[in-house]
Motif scaffolding. Sequence first.
Motif, PDB file in Angstrom:
ATOM      1  N   LEU A  52      -3.838   5.017  -0.987  1.00 35.10           N
ATOM      2  CA  LEU A  52      -4.769   5.946  -0.234  1.00 35.10           C
ATOM      3  C   LEU A  52      -4.422   6.920  -0.008  1.00 35.10           C
ATOM      4  O   LEU A  52      -3.143   7.365   0.860  1.00 35.10           O
ATOM      5  N   ALA A  53      -5.157   8.237  -0.260  1.00 35.67           N
ATOM      6  CA  ALA A  53      -4.833   9.506  -0.148  1.00 35.67           C
ATOM      7  C   ALA A  53      -5.518  10.271   0.722  1.00 35.67           C
ATOM      8  O   ALA A  53      -6.739  10.303   0.627  1.00 35.67           O
ATOM      9  N   LEU A  54      -4.930  10.511   1.983  1.00 38.08           N
ATOM     10  CA  LEU A  54      -5.578  11.290   2.979  1.00 38.08           C
ATOM     11  C   LEU A  54      -5.659  12.862   2.561  1.00 38.08           C
ATOM     12  O   LEU A  54      -4.644  13.176   2.437  1.00 38.08           O
ATOM     13  N   GLU A  55      -7.043  13.278   2.654  1.00 35.15           N
ATOM     14  CA  GLU A  55      -7.210  14.692   2.183  1.00 35.15           C
ATOM     15  C   GLU A  55      -7.589  15.451   3.551  1.00 35.15           C
ATOM     16  O   GLU A  55      -8.508  15.147   4.364  1.00 35.15           O
ATOM     17  N   VAL A  56      -6.714  16.461   3.630  1.00 34.38           N
ATOM     18  CA  VAL A  56      -6.842  17.326   4.795  1.00 34.38           C
ATOM     19  C   VAL A  56      -6.642  18.956   4.511  1.00 34.38           C
ATOM     20  O   VAL A  56      -5.843  19.047   3.606  1.00 34.38           O
ATOM     21  N   PRO A  57      -7.457  19.678   4.727  1.00 34.24           N
ATOM     22  CA  PRO A  57      -7.254  21.132   4.109  1.00 34.24           C
ATOM     23  C   PRO A  57      -6.135  21.792   4.720  1.00 34.24           C
ATOM     24  O   PRO A  57      -5.439  21.530   5.884  1.00 34.24           O
ATOM     25  N   GLU A  58      -5.415  22.811   3.837  1.00 34.24           N
ATOM     26  CA  GLU A  58      -4.185  23.380   4.333  1.00 34.24           C
ATOM     27  C   GLU A  58      -4.083  23.733   5.593  1.00 34.24           C
ATOM     28  O   GLU A  58      -3.020  23.565   6.474  1.00 34.24           O
ATOM     29  N   LYS A  94      -7.298   6.099  -4.020  1.00 37.63           N
ATOM     30  CA  LYS A  94      -8.552   6.019  -3.581  1.00 37.63           C
ATOM     31  C   LYS A  94      -8.484   7.191  -2.484  1.00 37.63           C
ATOM     32  O   LYS A  94      -7.418   7.399  -1.778  1.00 37.63           O
ATOM     33  N   ALA A  95      -9.338   8.108  -2.739  1.00 36.13           N
ATOM     34  CA  ALA A  95      -9.208   9.395  -1.580  1.00 36.13           C
ATOM     35  C   ALA A  95     -10.004   9.246  -0.344  1.00 36.13           C
ATOM     36  O   ALA A  95     -11.199   8.483  -0.482  1.00 36.13           O
ATOM     37  N   ILE A  96      -9.420   9.524   0.387  1.00 33.93           N
ATOM     38  CA  ILE A  96     -10.161   9.268   2.144  1.00 33.93           C
ATOM     39  C   ILE A  96      -9.799  10.653   2.949  1.00 33.93           C
ATOM     40  O   ILE A  96      -9.091  11.156   2.760  1.00 33.93           O
ATOM     41  N   ASN A  97     -11.156  11.125   3.438  1.00 35.11           N
ATOM     42  CA  ASN A  97     -11.367  12.183   4.177  1.00 35.11           C
ATOM     43  C   ASN A  97     -10.263  12.068   5.517  1.00 35.11           C
ATOM     44  O   ASN A  97     -10.693  11.038   6.272  1.00 35.11           O
ATOM     45  N   LEU A 137       0.724  -1.116  -0.147  1.00 38.93           N
ATOM     46  CA  LEU A 137       0.069  -0.115  -0.010  1.00 38.93           C
ATOM     47  C   LEU A 137       0.751   1.268   0.036  1.00 38.93           C
ATOM     48  O   LEU A 137       2.036   1.153   0.660  1.00 38.93           O
ATOM     49  N   VAL A 138       0.623   2.194  -0.668  1.00 40.43           N
ATOM     50  CA  VAL A 138       1.131   3.611  -0.689  1.00 40.43           C
ATOM     51  C   VAL A 138       0.132   4.339   0.113  1.00 40.43           C
ATOM     52  O   VAL A 138      -1.086   4.461  -0.024  1.00 40.43           O
TER      53      VAL A 138
END
Length: 190
Positions: free
Chosen positions: A114-120, A170-173, A6-7
């Motif tokens: 798996l891409a963890l998405e968080v606002p700047e 895969k985008a993950i909140n 996994l990345v």
Amino acid sequence: MIKLNLVLFGPPGAGKGTQSNFLIERYGLVHLSTGDLLRAEIKAESELGLQAKTLMDRGELVGDDIVIGMIRNKMEAHLDAKGFIFDGFPRTHAQAEALDVMLDAKNEPIVAMLALEVPEEELVTRLLGRGATSGRTDDQDEAVVRNRIREYEKKTAPLKDFYSAQGKFKAINGVGSIADITERLVKAIG
Ligand code: ADP
């Protein structure tokens, strides 16, 4: 047996290290964090560590050849692993290509990115908070923190397209409780 390679992807402060700890436990994986490997070199005062420190203190990326070499060595040291979690690697297109070449040679490709998405602004708050307690100097200066986020946007974020093209993105909140985010990751792994 198919290896669970996994990345774990996302900007600085997205929670990759925290979530890696849960995932290695749950799936019995080996954690490969280039940031941790570089900090170990700095602590050991190796030649490589000295070179890397200057760049890391400025919030710039370390050279591709250095990090690719470190990853290659670690993978060779864990031939029996059930899978790897790549954390903070790949960070450039060249690193992603090199990783694919290494894994294709063994017929053990990346299963998911798996891409963890968080606002700047949340990232900056988290990193400066961590810097106040962890002693990590690159987390203590807002200009360095913002430069790392810029580097991410410029050189690393485009890798979403690289993995999308392979059907693995895969985008993950990444906002919420640690446990909730772990659950989202586990669901995405499937
Ligand atoms: P963060 O994700 O919070 O920035 P890391 O521990 O992953 O923290 O990385 C810290 C620093 O180490 C980066 O700012 C960069 O200088 C260097 N680094 C880590 N991984 C890589 C990589 N794959 N390629 C280039 N530089 C890296």
